[in-house]
Design an enzyme around this catalytic site. Structure first.
Site, PDB file in Angstrom:
ATOM      1  CB  ALA A 198      -0.909  -0.017   1.224  1.00  0.00           C
ATOM      2  CG  ASN A 199      -0.032   4.598  -1.812  1.00  0.00           C
ATOM      3  OD1 ASN A 199      -0.805   5.411  -1.325  1.00  0.00           O
ATOM      4  ND2 ASN A 199      -0.291   3.936  -2.936  1.00  0.00           N
ATOM      5  CG  HIS A 200       2.597   6.955   3.729  1.00  0.00           C
ATOM      6  ND1 HIS A 200       2.343   6.339   4.926  1.00  0.00           N
ATOM      7  CD2 HIS A 200       3.924   6.807   3.500  1.00  0.00           C
ATOM      8  CE1 HIS A 200       3.461   5.833   5.407  1.00  0.00           C
ATOM      9  NE2 HIS A 200       4.438   6.102   4.555  1.00  0.00           N
ATOM     10  CB  SER A 201      -2.831   7.851  -0.957  1.00  0.00           C
ATOM     11  OG  SER A 201      -3.998   8.550  -1.285  1.00  0.00           O
TER      12      SER A 201
END
Ligand code: CTP
Length: 401
Positions: free
Chosen positions: A209-212
């Site tokens: 995943a990512n921090h968005s």
């Protein structure tokens, strides 16, 4: 024309305040829903009671009024309004508006607005012609405030000059037109927004995943709904969506792409605020992966995901395409390159290396790269305000395209 329209009428100090009483009556008669806000000096000329009886609502006069009635909270009132009018607008109030000062209930409601606004200056002719007042009026005009010009005639001081508040019937006619033309700029348009970071599965319990946070995409959805658009929000996160929004939940880039493709032909605007993973696991495990016995480490094989924005750009016909460039360095160079490569109409560049803006934050500061135009920077503001400003700027460009 004004039936059901929610109008905030701000009354500021001046002898012409009595004309705002007739204006209220005319607006109410036209079946507008009117809420009145008064400055302290306006209360010297007319009592709040008069306006509350005519409008059948409480009148907001005090920023710190001890009340639980949401109708008299300045932010609620600003959010509630479809249009705002300041009549009469004193020289002092005009100066405050031009400077963005919010030191009482009236100026705070005005500064918190998301709607169009018209002001009716009324003052002595020498005051009106003073360069400072003219400078402030020019500033307000440049900010998009509509000025309902004062009239020439007999002033309260006993001599003739310019500065007299236009007659209520005249103001009423102007408000009818302004409130109609100034309103919702995306009525009838279909806007598709993507939000959040994609989740690319490793096995049934893990993913990349990512921090968005998705907040920017949700802000765009809300701003588009406010402007009358039909909004579809394709999202990987589960925040509270704005009302009247069709929400499609997805997880992976491929699911997002498939959901977008279903909407693309009918869409007028697509806003790719999602942080799409560039890679996914080549073959996600069907069962939970167990720790390796030999401690030699684990290598995951990644394959490239579709570049959704680039594909939308390649297939574009009538759609207006907006992308984001989240960068930690060389912001504008990278963003310009993406604008061209992905055939977008607008690339919104933001520096995600700064903690107070970008991922997770409620604020953002962005640079807008419109195709074939010089970059335009918006200072730090709430994500919702960024979205509102961007949509406002997109509208005329959509018509040109
Ligand atoms: N985007 C997309 N599909 C991808 C990657 C990105 O549609 N596979 C979109 C994003 O939603 C965003 C824009 O492209 O609107 C730019 O995304 P960004 O991650 O900044 O750029 P990338 O093209 O992924 O390039 P890089 O990661 O090398 O910076």
């Amino acid at each position: 024309m004004l039936v059901g329209k929610k109008i905030v009428l701000v009354v500021t100090g001046g002898i012409a305040a009595y004309k705002a009483v007739t204006l209220t009556r005319l607006l109410v008669k036209a079946q507008a829903d009117v809420r009145v806000v008064m400055t302290k000096s306006a209360c010297e000329f007319v009592t709040p009671k008069t306006f509350s009886v005519l409008s059948t609502h409480p009148v907001l006069t005090d920023l710190f009024a001890d009340t639980t009635d949401p109708a008299i909270d300045h932010i609620e009132l600003a959010d509630w309004a479809d249009y705002m009018v300041v009549a009469p607008a004193s020289a002092n109030f005009i100066a405050k508006m031009a400077q963005g000062i919010a030191d009482d209930a009236a100026s705070s409601v005005v500064i918190a607005r998301h709607t169009g606004i018209a002001i009716a200056p009324a003052m002595n002719s020498n005051m009106y012609q003073n360069p400072a007042v003219q400078r402030n009026l020019n500033q307000l005009s440049a900010d998009g405030v509509k000025i309902m010009a004062p009239e020439q005639g007999q002033l309260a001081e006993g001599y003739a000059g310019i500065g007299r508040l236009a007659e209520p019937e005249n103001l009423f006619a102007q408000i009818g037109i302004l409130a109609e033309t100034d309103e919702k700029t995306l009525t009838g348009k279909r806007v598709v927004v993507t939000a959040g970071g994609t989740q690319e599965p490793i096995d049934p319990v893990r993913y990349i995943a990512n921090h968005s946070s998705g907040k920017m995409g949700y802000a765009f959805s809300q701003a588009a709904v406010e402007q009358g658009a039909q909004v579809t929000l394709i999202t990987t996160v589960d925040l509270t969506p704005p009302p009247f929004t069709k929400v499609v939940h997805v997880k992976t880039a491929q699911e997002m792409q498939a959901a977008l493709m279903q909407q693309y032909d009918a869409a007028d605007v697509v806003i790719m605020a999602a942080a799409v993973a560039d890679y996914r696991i080549a073959e996600p495990a069907t069962q939970k992966m167990k720790k390796q016995a030999d401690a030699s480490g684990l290598t995951l094989k990644l394959v490239e995901n579709p570049d959704i924005l680039a594909e939308l750009g390649a297939q574009k016909s009538h759609q207006y395409l907006v992308g984001f460039a989240a960068e930690t360095q060389q912001l504008l160079d990278h963003a310009q390159a993406k604008l061209k490569k992905k055939h977008a109409d607008l690339l919104i560049a933001n520096d995600v290396s700064q903690a107070d803006i970008g991922f997770g934050s409620d604020d953002n500061a962005v640079t807008l790269l419109f195709k074939n135009e010089t970059p335009e920077t918006l200072p730090k503001m709430s994500k919702l305000e960024v979205a509102r400003q961007v949509l406002k700027l997109i509208k005329p460009r959509m018509e040109e395209a």
